[in-house]
Design a protein around this motif. Structure first.
Motif, PDB file in Angstrom:
ATOM      1  N   LYS A   1       0.957  -1.154   0.031  1.00  0.00           N
ATOM      2  CA  LYS A   1      -0.064  -0.041   0.161  1.00  0.00           C
ATOM      3  C   LYS A   1       0.842   1.328  -0.089  1.00  0.00           C
ATOM      4  O   LYS A   1       0.357   2.256  -0.269  1.00  0.00           O
ATOM      5  CB  LYS A   1      -0.835  -0.071   1.147  1.00  0.00           C
ATOM      6  N   ALA A   2       2.263   1.204   0.172  1.00  0.00           N
ATOM      7  CA  ALA A   2       3.049   2.216   0.358  1.00  0.00           C
ATOM      8  C   ALA A   2       3.730   2.509  -0.839  1.00  0.00           C
ATOM      9  O   ALA A   2       4.410   3.411  -1.358  1.00  0.00           O
ATOM     10  CB  ALA A   2       4.049   2.204   1.519  1.00  0.00           C
ATOM     11  N   ALA A   3       3.636   1.427  -1.844  1.00  0.00           N
ATOM     12  CA  ALA A   3       4.286   1.600  -3.080  1.00  0.00           C
ATOM     13  C   ALA A   3       3.949   2.777  -4.170  1.00  0.00           C
ATOM     14  O   ALA A   3       4.978   3.367  -4.372  1.00  0.00           O
ATOM     15  CB  ALA A   3       4.120   0.147  -3.888  1.00  0.00           C
ATOM     16  N   GLY A   4       2.544   2.993  -4.181  1.00  0.00           N
ATOM     17  CA  GLY A   4       2.202   4.204  -4.904  1.00  0.00           C
ATOM     18  C   GLY A   4       2.746   5.370  -4.319  1.00  0.00           C
ATOM     19  O   GLY A   4       3.153   6.358  -5.208  1.00  0.00           O
ATOM     20  N   ALA A   5       2.954   5.418  -3.030  1.00  0.00           N
ATOM     21  CA  ALA A   5       3.268   6.907  -2.438  1.00  0.00           C
ATOM     22  C   ALA A   5       4.959   7.018  -2.752  1.00  0.00           C
ATOM     23  O   ALA A   5       5.274   8.381  -2.860  1.00  0.00           O
ATOM     24  CB  ALA A   5       2.913   6.920  -0.931  1.00  0.00           C
ATOM     25  N   ILE A   6       5.553   5.836  -2.601  1.00  0.00           N
ATOM     26  CA  ILE A   6       7.014   5.982  -2.701  1.00  0.00           C
ATOM     27  C   ILE A   6       7.404   6.362  -4.291  1.00  0.00           C
ATOM     28  O   ILE A   6       8.305   7.107  -4.821  1.00  0.00           O
ATOM     29  CB  ILE A   6       7.668   4.583  -2.382  1.00  0.00           C
ATOM     30  N   ILE A   7       6.544   5.704  -5.141  1.00  0.00           N
ATOM     31  CA  ILE A   7       6.705   6.097  -6.529  1.00  0.00           C
ATOM     32  C   ILE A   7       6.304   7.596  -6.819  1.00  0.00           C
ATOM     33  O   ILE A   7       7.141   8.527  -7.878  1.00  0.00           O
ATOM     34  CB  ILE A   7       5.969   5.130  -7.686  1.00  0.00           C
ATOM     35  N   GLY A   8       5.393   7.994  -6.299  1.00  0.00           N
ATOM     36  CA  GLY A   8       4.662   9.593  -6.376  1.00  0.00           C
ATOM     37  C   GLY A   8       3.836   9.692  -7.889  1.00  0.00           C
ATOM     38  O   GLY A   8       4.072   8.790  -8.520  1.00  0.00           O
ATOM     39  N   ARG A   9       3.375  10.724  -7.757  1.00  0.00           N
ATOM     40  CA  ARG A   9       2.529  11.042  -8.880  1.00  0.00           C
ATOM     41  C   ARG A   9       3.516  11.030 -10.162  1.00  0.00           C
ATOM     42  O   ARG A   9       4.615  12.080 -10.157  1.00  0.00           O
ATOM     43  CB  ARG A   9       1.821  12.484  -8.718  1.00  0.00           C
ATOM     44  N   GLN A  10       3.447  10.190 -11.126  1.00  0.00           N
ATOM     45  CA  GLN A  10       4.231  10.400 -12.520  1.00  0.00           C
ATOM     46  C   GLN A  10       5.540  10.097 -12.138  1.00  0.00           C
ATOM     47  O   GLN A  10       6.649  10.791 -12.808  1.00  0.00           O
ATOM     48  CB  GLN A  10       3.937  11.579 -13.299  1.00  0.00           C
TER      49      GLN A  10
ATOM     50  N   LYS B  93      11.891   9.394  -8.458  1.00  0.00           N
ATOM     51  CA  LYS B  93      12.959  10.070  -9.052  1.00  0.00           C
ATOM     52  C   LYS B  93      13.759  11.042  -8.131  1.00  0.00           C
ATOM     53  O   LYS B  93      14.976  11.237  -8.045  1.00  0.00           O
ATOM     54  CB  LYS B  93      12.295  11.044 -10.241  1.00  0.00           C
ATOM     55  N   GLU B  94      13.085  11.777  -7.069  1.00  0.00           N
ATOM     56  CA  GLU B  94      13.836  12.784  -6.175  1.00  0.00           C
ATOM     57  C   GLU B  94      14.761  11.871  -5.377  1.00  0.00           C
ATOM     58  O   GLU B  94      15.999  12.313  -5.080  1.00  0.00           O
ATOM     59  CB  GLU B  94      12.768  13.305  -5.511  1.00  0.00           C
ATOM     60  N   ILE B  95      14.495  10.630  -5.038  1.00  0.00           N
ATOM     61  CA  ILE B  95      15.167   9.799  -4.266  1.00  0.00           C
ATOM     62  C   ILE B  95      16.295   9.261  -4.757  1.00  0.00           C
ATOM     63  O   ILE B  95      17.569   9.559  -4.232  1.00  0.00           O
ATOM     64  CB  ILE B  95      14.263   8.763  -3.495  1.00  0.00           C
ATOM     65  N   GLN B  96      16.199   9.036  -5.981  1.00  0.00           N
ATOM     66  CA  GLN B  96      17.367   8.569  -6.794  1.00  0.00           C
ATOM     67  C   GLN B  96      18.364   9.587  -6.912  1.00  0.00           C
ATOM     68  O   GLN B  96      19.476   9.413  -7.072  1.00  0.00           O
ATOM     69  CB  GLN B  96      17.031   7.810  -8.256  1.00  0.00           C
ATOM     70  N   LYS B  97      17.815  10.801  -7.258  1.00  0.00           N
ATOM     71  CA  LYS B  97      18.663  11.891  -7.646  1.00  0.00           C
ATOM     72  C   LYS B  97      19.496  12.518  -6.582  1.00  0.00           C
ATOM     73  O   LYS B  97      20.816  12.526  -6.457  1.00  0.00           O
ATOM     74  CB  LYS B  97      17.674  13.255  -8.179  1.00  0.00           C
TER      75      LYS B  97
ATOM     76  N   GLN C  63      22.834   2.568   0.844  1.00  0.00           N
ATOM     77  CA  GLN C  63      22.435   2.368   2.156  1.00  0.00           C
ATOM     78  C   GLN C  63      21.747   3.974   2.411  1.00  0.00           C
ATOM     79  O   GLN C  63      20.683   3.518   3.287  1.00  0.00           O
ATOM     80  CB  GLN C  63      23.741   2.224   3.270  1.00  0.00           C
ATOM     81  N   ARG C  64      21.930   5.026   2.064  1.00  0.00           N
ATOM     82  CA  ARG C  64      21.292   6.083   2.487  1.00  0.00           C
ATOM     83  C   ARG C  64      20.079   6.196   1.598  1.00  0.00           C
ATOM     84  O   ARG C  64      19.045   6.585   2.326  1.00  0.00           O
ATOM     85  CB  ARG C  64      22.235   7.260   1.811  1.00  0.00           C
ATOM     86  N   ALA C  65      20.165   5.445   0.486  1.00  0.00           N
ATOM     87  CA  ALA C  65      18.458   5.305  -0.292  1.00  0.00           C
ATOM     88  C   ALA C  65      17.710   4.453   0.494  1.00  0.00           C
ATOM     89  O   ALA C  65      16.426   4.942   0.837  1.00  0.00           O
ATOM     90  CB  ALA C  65      18.839   4.886  -1.633  1.00  0.00           C
ATOM     91  N   GLU C  66      18.228   3.583   1.165  1.00  0.00           N
ATOM     92  CA  GLU C  66      17.574   2.448   2.152  1.00  0.00           C
ATOM     93  C   GLU C  66      17.066   3.232   3.142  1.00  0.00           C
ATOM     94  O   GLU C  66      15.763   3.280   3.609  1.00  0.00           O
ATOM     95  CB  GLU C  66      18.158   1.400   2.409  1.00  0.00           C
ATOM     96  N   LEU C  67      17.658   4.029   3.789  1.00  0.00           N
ATOM     97  CA  LEU C  67      17.423   4.837   5.357  1.00  0.00           C
ATOM     98  C   LEU C  67      16.299   5.882   4.937  1.00  0.00           C
ATOM     99  O   LEU C  67      15.286   5.935   5.499  1.00  0.00           O
ATOM    100  CB  LEU C  67      18.628   5.443   5.871  1.00  0.00           C
ATOM    101  N   VAL C  68      16.507   6.444   3.688  1.00  0.00           N
ATOM    102  CA  VAL C  68      15.264   7.456   2.972  1.00  0.00           C
ATOM    103  C   VAL C  68      13.911   7.034   2.846  1.00  0.00           C
ATOM    104  O   VAL C  68      12.845   7.277   3.272  1.00  0.00           O
ATOM    105  CB  VAL C  68      15.889   8.196   2.052  1.00  0.00           C
ATOM    106  N   ILE C  69      14.046   5.694   2.230  1.00  0.00           N
ATOM    107  CA  ILE C  69      12.754   4.889   1.982  1.00  0.00           C
ATOM    108  C   ILE C  69      12.239   4.601   3.319  1.00  0.00           C
ATOM    109  O   ILE C  69      10.795   4.731   3.541  1.00  0.00           O
ATOM    110  CB  ILE C  69      13.174   3.797   1.051  1.00  0.00           C
ATOM    111  N   ARG C  70      13.152   3.766   4.255  1.00  0.00           N
ATOM    112  CA  ARG C  70      12.313   3.338   5.566  1.00  0.00           C
ATOM    113  C   ARG C  70      11.926   4.374   6.267  1.00  0.00           C
ATOM    114  O   ARG C  70      10.770   4.303   6.925  1.00  0.00           O
ATOM    115  CB  ARG C  70      13.457   2.563   6.403  1.00  0.00           C
ATOM    116  N   ASP C  71      12.628   5.698   6.358  1.00  0.00           N
ATOM    117  CA  ASP C  71      12.022   6.562   7.119  1.00  0.00           C
ATOM    118  C   ASP C  71      10.704   7.218   6.338  1.00  0.00           C
ATOM    119  O   ASP C  71       9.827   7.504   7.181  1.00  0.00           O
ATOM    120  CB  ASP C  71      13.054   7.949   7.020  1.00  0.00           C
TER     121      ASP C  71
END
Length: 460
Positions: free
Chosen positions: A59-68, A73-77, A110-118
């Protein structure tokens, strides 16, 4: 470097200066090569790609992806990683989760993992709740074309789902499903309760409206009986001589509801009668009648119209009734142009009235559609011949509580549009005011006053 220093000591001891320098130079270059090789190995180990698999709630997947895809993309950048979901979309451990693949350096992954978990940890908890509402309020909650329920969803940001009104009009409550955060659901509930309260107010006003209209009953029925005896049916002017002048302004049948509440306000026979549909708009009719009665109680020369023609809309009192109503000139009595045959657009009944008694209908009294909706009882025909006997008409008026302002349930079967543009609503009528519901058509057929035609029905 220790080896080099030892060599220099030995060389110095024996006095081999030039030889020592050459040895120093060779060993120094060798040491630098070793250092470069170690640095390359260290950099290679540091830049080696790391892959992290992270399970997140589905149920969190859509929010992580975000609109379009804006959020991912922001997390990857920001982290310098590449992130995507596994093609199968699910983790092996739990179908309620999805597996994310994070690729990058060890540090960036590891930084990306922490951002997503948070991000997931701070997401609002999504809930699904069901609330019950009175079935009578369902139409108001949904609104015309779903406009109201869409507005509730937009305002609360909760998903609101409700089934359309069930075919069984005896269902008194209906479920509304709400999905969103706690705050979103609470706001949606508040907005829905406001609509339920509006419907309660509407029901209270309806009771007052019924009392206010009761006075029309006796005068209407007496006048109809006199006209019925006065003028043979084949000599009477048709009610809708020019229906196109007002047809576009007649109240429309509510959409999305199997059964609606109506009053039967006027009856010619089971094939031609008029109903008023109970809506918030119909509540305003009493206010219009009150305003018209107050306005036309004063004589104004500007309200008098000498040249009144067929089909003209006018303001007129009703015979034996001092109130004023919206009407249309549907004909004249005999050859007398001063004796008008008026059709009352909000009630469906008729009356003869002298031309001098009618007035110009002011535009301010046109703020709601005309409330008399022409109907035909579905699937029944006269038992003998093509016309309805007087006894059948009387019984039909009795069964439908005509002009008594008693609520019946009406189900729209179809709408017939005549060449004139006039719309005839083919309906079923059910009286639910007693312990046992009475289908009006079934009752007429069971009593031998009508017969089934079209769709076959049982006498149940």
């Amino acid at each position: 470097m220790k080896t080099l220093n030892k060599i220099l000591v030995v060389a110095g001891a024996v006095g081999l200066t030039s030889t020592a320098y050459m040895l120093y130079k060779l060993l120094s270059d060798a040491e630098e090569d070793e250092d470069d090789e170690e640095e390359e190995k260290r950099q290679s180990a540091t830049s080696k790609q790391t892959v992290i698999e992270l399970n997140v709630p589905s149920k969190a997947a859509g929010a992580i992806i975000g609109r379009q895809g804006t959020k991912i993309k922001e997390i990857q950048k920001n982290t310098g990683t590449r992130i995507n979901f596994k093609e199968d979309g699910r983790s092996k451990e739990d179908d309620s989760t999805r597996t994310m693949i994070i690729r990058g350096t060890a540090e960036s992954a590891q930084r990306a993992e922490l951002v997503i978990r948070d991000f997931v940890a701070n997401m609002p908890v999504i809930l699904t709740e069901v609330m019950s509402v009175p079935s009578s309020a369902l139409g108001r909650i949904i609104g015309r074309g779903g406009d109201t329920i869409k507005s509730i969803s937009r305002s609360s940001k909760a998903k609101v789902y409700v089934d359309r009104a069930p075919d069984d009009y005896r269902v008194v409550e209906q479920e509304v499903q709400l999905t969103g955060s706690r705050e979103q659901i609470d706001l949606a509930k508040t907005l829905i309760q406001e609509k339920v309260q509006e419907e309660k107010v509407f029901r209270a006003k309806k009771s007052v409206m019924e009392a206010n209209r009761e006075k029309r009953n006796k005068s209407n029925m007496n006048t109809k009986q006199e006209k019925r005896e006065e003028i043979p049916l084949d000599e009477k002017e048709p009610v809708h001589t020019n229906p196109s002048l007002h047809q576009q302004n007649v109240a429309s049948w509510p959409s999305g509801r199997s059964f609606v509440e109506v009053y039967v306000s006027s009856v010619a026979n089971p094939s031609t009668f008029f109903v008023q549909i109970l809506t918030s708009k119909s509540m305003e009719l009493d206010e219009i009648v009150k305003d018209m009665s107050q306005y036309y109680s004063k004589e104004r020369e500007s309200d008098v119209e000498d040249d009144i023609g067929l089909g003209q809309l006018v303001a007129a009192p009703f015979d034996q009734d001092s109130s004023w109503y919206r009407a249309r000139v549907s004909g004249f009595q005999g050859d007398d142009p001063d004796q008008l045959d008026l059709f009352y657009l909000d009630y469906g009944d008729s009356c003869y009235l002298q031309k001098s008694k009618v007035r110009i209908l002011q535009s301010e009294f046109m703020r709601i559609p005309f409330q008399a909706v022409e109907c035909e009882l579905a699937n029944i025909c006269p038992k003998d011949g093509d016309s309805w006997e007087e006894a059948v008409v009387d019984r039909f008026e009795e069964l439908t509580h005509t002009a008594m302002w008693t609520v019946l349930m009406a189900k729209l079967v179809e709408i017939k549009t005549l060449s004139t543009g006039e719309k005839i609503h083919i309906v079923e009528l059910v009286d639910t005011n007693e312990k046992v519901d009475v289908n009006i058509a079934t009752k007429l057929c069971a009593e031998g006053l009508a017969k089934w035609c079209g769709t076959e029905k049982s006498d149940a």
